[in-house]
Write a protein that holds these residues in place. Structure first.
Motif, short mmCIF file in Angstrom:
data_model
loop_
_atom_site.label_atom_id
_atom_site.label_comp_id
_atom_site.label_asym_id
_atom_site.label_seq_id
_atom_site.Cartn_x
_atom_site.Cartn_y
_atom_site.Cartn_z
N VAL A 76 41.18 38.08 44.01
CA VAL A 76 40.28 39.21 43.77
C VAL A 76 41.05 40.50 43.98
O VAL A 76 41.65 40.72 45.04
CB VAL A 76 39.06 39.16 44.72
N HIS A 77 41.09 41.36 42.95
CA HIS A 77 41.86 42.60 43.02
C HIS A 77 41.04 43.77 43.54
O HIS A 77 41.54 44.59 44.31
CB HIS A 77 42.42 42.94 41.64
N GLU A 78 39.78 43.89 43.10
CA GLU A 78 38.97 45.02 43.56
C GLU A 78 37.50 44.81 43.24
O GLU A 78 37.15 44.04 42.33
CB GLU A 78 39.44 46.33 42.93
N PHE A 79 36.66 45.48 44.01
CA PHE A 79 35.23 45.60 43.71
C PHE A 79 35.01 47.08 43.38
O PHE A 79 35.36 47.95 44.19
CB PHE A 79 34.37 45.21 44.90
N ALA A 80 34.43 47.35 42.23
CA ALA A 80 34.24 48.74 41.81
C ALA A 80 32.76 49.02 41.55
O ALA A 80 32.09 48.23 40.87
CB ALA A 80 35.06 49.05 40.57
N THR A 88 33.89 43.37 39.10
CA THR A 88 34.83 42.72 40.00
C THR A 88 36.05 42.29 39.20
O THR A 88 35.89 41.62 38.18
CB THR A 88 34.20 41.48 40.67
N SER A 89 37.23 42.69 39.66
CA SER A 89 38.46 42.31 38.97
C SER A 89 39.12 41.17 39.73
O SER A 89 39.36 41.28 40.93
CB SER A 89 39.43 43.50 38.89
N PHE A 90 39.39 40.08 39.03
CA PHE A 90 40.10 38.97 39.64
C PHE A 90 40.94 38.28 38.58
O PHE A 90 40.72 38.45 37.38
CB PHE A 90 39.13 37.97 40.29
N ALA A 91 41.93 37.54 39.01
CA ALA A 91 42.84 36.87 38.09
C ALA A 91 43.38 35.62 38.74
O ALA A 91 43.32 35.44 39.95
CB ALA A 91 43.98 37.81 37.69
N GLY A 92 43.96 34.77 37.90
CA GLY A 92 44.54 33.53 38.38
C GLY A 92 44.65 32.54 37.24
O GLY A 92 44.15 32.76 36.14
N THR A 93 45.30 31.44 37.50
CA THR A 93 45.53 30.45 36.45
C THR A 93 44.65 29.20 36.62
O THR A 93 44.76 28.27 35.84
CB THR A 93 47.01 30.01 36.46
N GLY A 94 43.80 29.19 37.62
CA GLY A 94 43.03 27.98 37.89
C GLY A 94 41.63 27.98 37.32
O GLY A 94 40.82 27.12 37.67
#
Length: 365
Positions: A76-80, A88-94
């Motif tokens: 999770v990168h940020e809650f805006a 909500t910004s999030f990233a990943g490969t799963g």
């Protein structure tokens, strides 16, 4: 930034103040009608309290997204919190269709749970100002929850639809396109319904209705379009391959002449030549324009380093690099060199030009 949650910063965008002011002014007449004995200051204070509670609900909605995303191994990168609510910004490969659907649906379900709590609390109080605010909070959360479940991007329901199609077609990009077009249909439907209903009733929509309808419809349309564009870009990145995009190159030592370089290129059937130091590390590559300016009779006596472009340390990429890994490597090297040496099992076999990587991305985006 106003704090952290789930290991990510909480961002309160300046545009939130605009929404807070507009919603406070919009809700103030309702407060005045429910409690006419209040003065203007108290009326607007109560209206502001309702707006703050509404944005707390939005934050809890986004926090639910983030917590479930984190539980499924995503970062999770940020809650805006913004003019349009939040994201909500999030990233990943799963990510999988199942995890994507769960992450999406938990936000609206949180709002519906908050609506139920506000409704129960309102039932326990006598009808008054506090009860009215709780009722308003309940209805607002129901609206936010139900509206977000509409199946079209960028709404959470669109993410659920995307996950369902993704599971069925086993192609996330195509699923995003389907959900994106559904979002565009929702955007048009919102505009047609909001502006067409008053006309069918024999009236005309107010200027306020027109402005907000256009803003909401535009937000939904642009969000759906950006989701599809982003998916196309992601698909293009995933299709990158260093081995496929690199240009074959021969190698020569730093002591070689231009004639040596020419023979090495012809023997390898390559269009480029990389110069290696005594340790086998790439230090330069032959500039075809500079080499072409040298008379052929001078090739045997022209040092190859005299017609080379230096390669800075680290300007190398593994031949097995693909997708986001390759994009990261190109971004890392590009500020210092537009060219990288391709290394396959410890041997330099080619050159990778940044412009070729960019060209591979551009048509798809």
């Amino acid at each position: 930034m106003i704090g952290h949650a789930a290991g990510a910063p909480i961002i309160l965008a300046p545009s939130w103040l605009i929404a807070a002011v507009v919603l406070t002014v919009f809700f103030a007449p309702t407060v005045r009608r429910l409690a006419p004995v209040l003065g203007d200051v108290a009326t607007y204070t109560v209206a502001l309290v309702f707006v703050v509670l509404l944005f707390v609900s939005v934050f809890l909605h986004e926090l639910a997204h983030g917590l479930v995303a984190r539980a499924h191994g995503l970062r999770v990168h940020e809650f805006a919190i913004t003019l349009w609510g939040g994201h909500t910004s999030f990233a990943g490969t799963g990510a999988t269709p199942r995890s994507s659907a769960l992450i999406a649906v938990v936000g609206p379900l949180t709002n519906l749970a908050l609506a139920a709590l506000a409704w129960v609390a309102a039932q326990a109080l006598p009808m008054g100002l506090v009860g009215a605010v709780l009722y308003a909070a309940a209805f607002a959360n129901v609206f936010v929850g139900v509206f977000n479940l509409v199946p079209g991007l960028p709404l959470d329901g669109g993410r659920v639809l995307e996950a369902v199609v993704w599971r069925a077609l086993e192609d996330r990009h195509r699923a995003t396109v389907v959900a994106g077009w559904a979002g565009r249909v929702v955007a048009v439907a919102v505009v047609v319904w909001a502006l067409g209903r008053p006309l069918l009733d024999g009236g005309r929509p107010s200027l306020f209705t027109v402005l907000w309808t256009v803003l909401v419809g535009g937000f939904l349309w642009n969000g759906a379009t950006q989701a599809m564009t982003g998916s196309s870009a992601q698909r293009a990145v995933e299709g990158l391959s260093a081995a496929r995009l690199a240009r074959p190159a021969a190698v020569v030592p730093t002591t070689a002449t231009l004639a040596d370089a020419q023979r090495a290129a012809q023997a390898a059937g390559a269009g480029h030549v990389v110069v290696l130091d005594d340790h086998g590390r790439p230090v330069a590559y032959v500039d075809p324009a500079a080499a072409g300016a040298v008379p052929s009779a001078s090739y045997p006596v022209t040092p190859v380093l005299g017609v080379c472009v230096p390669l800075p340390p680290g300007a190398v990429v593994d031949a097995a690099a693909t997708g986001a890994v390759l994009a990261h490597e190109v971004n890392r090297v590009a500020p210092s060199s537009p060219v990288m040496a391709l290394v396959d099992a410890g041997r330099v076999t080619g050159l990778l030009f940044t412009r070729d990587v960019v060209a591979a991305l551009r048509p798809r985006t």
